[in-house]
Design an enzyme around this catalytic site. Structure first.
Site, short mmCIF file in Angstrom:
data_model
loop_
_atom_site.label_atom_id
_atom_site.label_comp_id
_atom_site.label_asym_id
_atom_site.label_seq_id
_atom_site.Cartn_x
_atom_site.Cartn_y
_atom_site.Cartn_z
N SER A 123 4.25 43.33 -7.86
CA SER A 123 4.07 42.07 -7.16
C SER A 123 4.73 42.20 -5.79
CB SER A 123 4.70 40.93 -8.00
OG SER A 123 4.57 39.71 -7.32
N LYS A 141 -0.88 38.37 -5.87
CA LYS A 141 0.27 38.91 -6.62
C LYS A 141 0.81 37.88 -7.62
CE LYS A 141 0.89 43.07 -4.73
NZ LYS A 141 0.54 44.31 -5.45
N1 NAP Z 1 5.57 48.73 0.83
C1 NAP Z 1 5.99 47.47 0.79
O1 NAP Z 1 6.66 46.97 1.71
C2 NAP Z 1 5.67 46.61 -0.40
C3 NAP Z 1 6.26 45.32 -0.47
C4 NAP Z 1 5.96 44.51 -1.55
C5 NAP Z 1 5.08 44.96 -2.53
N2 NAP Z 1 4.54 46.21 -2.44
C6 NAP Z 1 3.61 46.64 -3.49
O2 NAP Z 1 4.00 47.88 -4.02
C7 NAP Z 1 2.83 48.59 -4.44
C8 NAP Z 1 2.85 50.01 -3.87
O3 NAP Z 1 2.79 49.89 -2.45
P1 NAP Z 1 2.98 51.08 -1.43
O4 NAP Z 1 3.71 50.51 -0.29
O5 NAP Z 1 3.50 52.29 -2.12
O6 NAP Z 1 1.45 51.30 -0.97
P2 NAP Z 1 0.70 52.56 -0.32
O7 NAP Z 1 1.64 53.51 0.31
O8 NAP Z 1 -0.40 51.99 0.50
O9 NAP Z 1 0.04 53.24 -1.60
C9 NAP Z 1 -0.98 52.59 -2.28
C10 NAP Z 1 -1.67 53.55 -3.22
O10 NAP Z 1 -2.80 52.87 -3.81
C11 NAP Z 1 -3.98 53.63 -3.58
N3 NAP Z 1 -5.10 52.73 -3.37
C12 NAP Z 1 -5.20 51.72 -2.47
N4 NAP Z 1 -6.42 51.15 -2.54
C13 NAP Z 1 -7.08 51.79 -3.52
C14 NAP Z 1 -8.39 51.68 -4.06
N5 NAP Z 1 -9.26 50.77 -3.60
N6 NAP Z 1 -8.76 52.51 -5.07
C15 NAP Z 1 -7.89 53.45 -5.53
N7 NAP Z 1 -6.66 53.62 -5.05
C16 NAP Z 1 -6.26 52.80 -4.05
C17 NAP Z 1 -3.70 54.47 -2.35
O11 NAP Z 1 -4.40 55.69 -2.39
P3 NAP Z 1 -5.75 56.00 -1.56
O12 NAP Z 1 -5.59 55.40 -0.21
O13 NAP Z 1 -5.80 57.50 -1.60
O14 NAP Z 1 -6.84 55.38 -2.36
C18 NAP Z 1 -2.21 54.79 -2.55
O15 NAP Z 1 -2.06 55.89 -3.43
C19 NAP Z 1 1.62 47.77 -3.96
O16 NAP Z 1 1.10 47.03 -5.05
C20 NAP Z 1 2.21 46.83 -2.94
O17 NAP Z 1 1.49 45.61 -2.85
C21 NAP Z 1 4.81 47.05 -1.40
#
Ligand code: NAP
Length: 232
Positions: A123, A141
């Site tokens: 989330s 979320k």
């Molecule tokens: N980073 C933050 O500040 C933050 C804050 C609050 C919550 N979150 C949550 O934490 C989680 C992880 O975030 P993150 O920052 O690690 O994100 P990230 O670096 O963008 O990684 C997201 C992953 O999901 C995959 N992905 C995205 N769209 C996809 C699709 N349509 N089909 C298949 N795979 C898909 C991407 O791979 P491909 O592009 O290769 O498909 C990547 O491996 C998310 O749910 C995010 O909302 C993050």
């Protein structure tokens, strides 16, 4: 190494990639994502190329027995409510919620066979605390948090379901919010602990929740957020 099987959706980047590195030391990790290049040097990974917003998961893609699933794909589309199109709400809902439902449904049989599996969802801090411009991601979320509690109730005691709600974490998804030293400093200072998160530390919590160590936790939304959701 154990003979455990894990599924990490969104394991090619950010938090998911750090989690894959940890789980691959313990078992086989099936990674679902659109790109796979970042995984080429990690052993014990089985890449499955898929767009989870559009594609169905092929019936034979996942292993017979599954010990844990993490669903990591997410979005950060921040806009004033008046300029958010309905399509944006639908897209955020599709990848944050429906994608998770798809993966959990595909893995359900396999998890039931494991004798004790864990699911970790993601989330955001912006669900527990209202934040301007977060209407679309907050709504999507919020649904993920509802799914977490509902499934935790329905799937206990065989399958545990928990959710991590991070604040700003240094990953490709958040890159534009941390693109300059000024933005980094401002972001850090918004948190009571005066820094933003790292992918590795958020992945450590996900790893904990999938392990035996986390086996008395289910239905929880964990704020890993530098104190932002609770402190002033
Ligand atoms: N980073 C933050 O500040 C933050 C804050 C609050 C919550 N979150 C949550 O934490 C989680 C992880 O975030 P993150 O920052 O690690 O994100 P990230 O670096 O963008 O990684 C997201 C992953 O999901 C995959 N992905 C995205 N769209 C996809 C699709 N349509 N089909 C298949 N795979 C898909 C991407 O791979 P491909 O592009 O290769 O498909 C990547 O491996 C998310 O749910 C995010 O909302 C993050």
């Amino acid at each position: 190494m154990s003979d455990k099987n894990y599924i990490v959706a969104g394991g090619s980047s950010g938090i998911g990639l750090e989690l894959v590195k940890k789980l691959a030391l313990e078992g086989t990790v099936y990674v679902l994502s659109r790109s796979q290049d970042s995984l080429s040097n990690i052993e014990n990974v089985i890449p499955i190329t898929i767009d989870l917003a559009k594609d169905e998961i092929p019936a034979d893609a996942l292993p017979e027995v599954i010990h844990g699933i993490a669903y990591c794909p997410g979005t950060i589309n921040l806009k004033p409510f008046r300029s958010l199109k309905l399509e944006q709400f639908r897209e955020d809902f599709e990848i944050n919620l429906i994608g998770a439902v798809k993966v959990i449904q595909a893995g359900l049989k396999g998890m039931k066979k494991s004798g004790g599996a864990g699911v970790v969802l993601f989330s955001t801090v912006a669900v527990g605390q209202g934040m301007s411009f977060h209407a679309s991601i907050g709504a999507a979320k919020g649904a993920v948090e509802g799914l977490t509690r509902s499934l935790a109730a329905e799937l206990a005691p065989k399958i545990r379901v928990n959710c991590i709600a991070p604040s700003l974490t240094d990953t490709p998804l958040a890159a534009k919010f941390l693109a300059t030293p000024e933005k980094q400093e401002a972001s850090a200072n918004r948190h009571p602990l005066r820094r933003y998160g790292s992918a590795e530390e958020i992945a450590s919590f996900a790893h904990f929740l999938l392990q035996e160590k986390g086996s008395w936790m289910t239905g929880q939304i964990l704020g890993v957020d530098g104190g932002l959701s609770r402190l002033r």
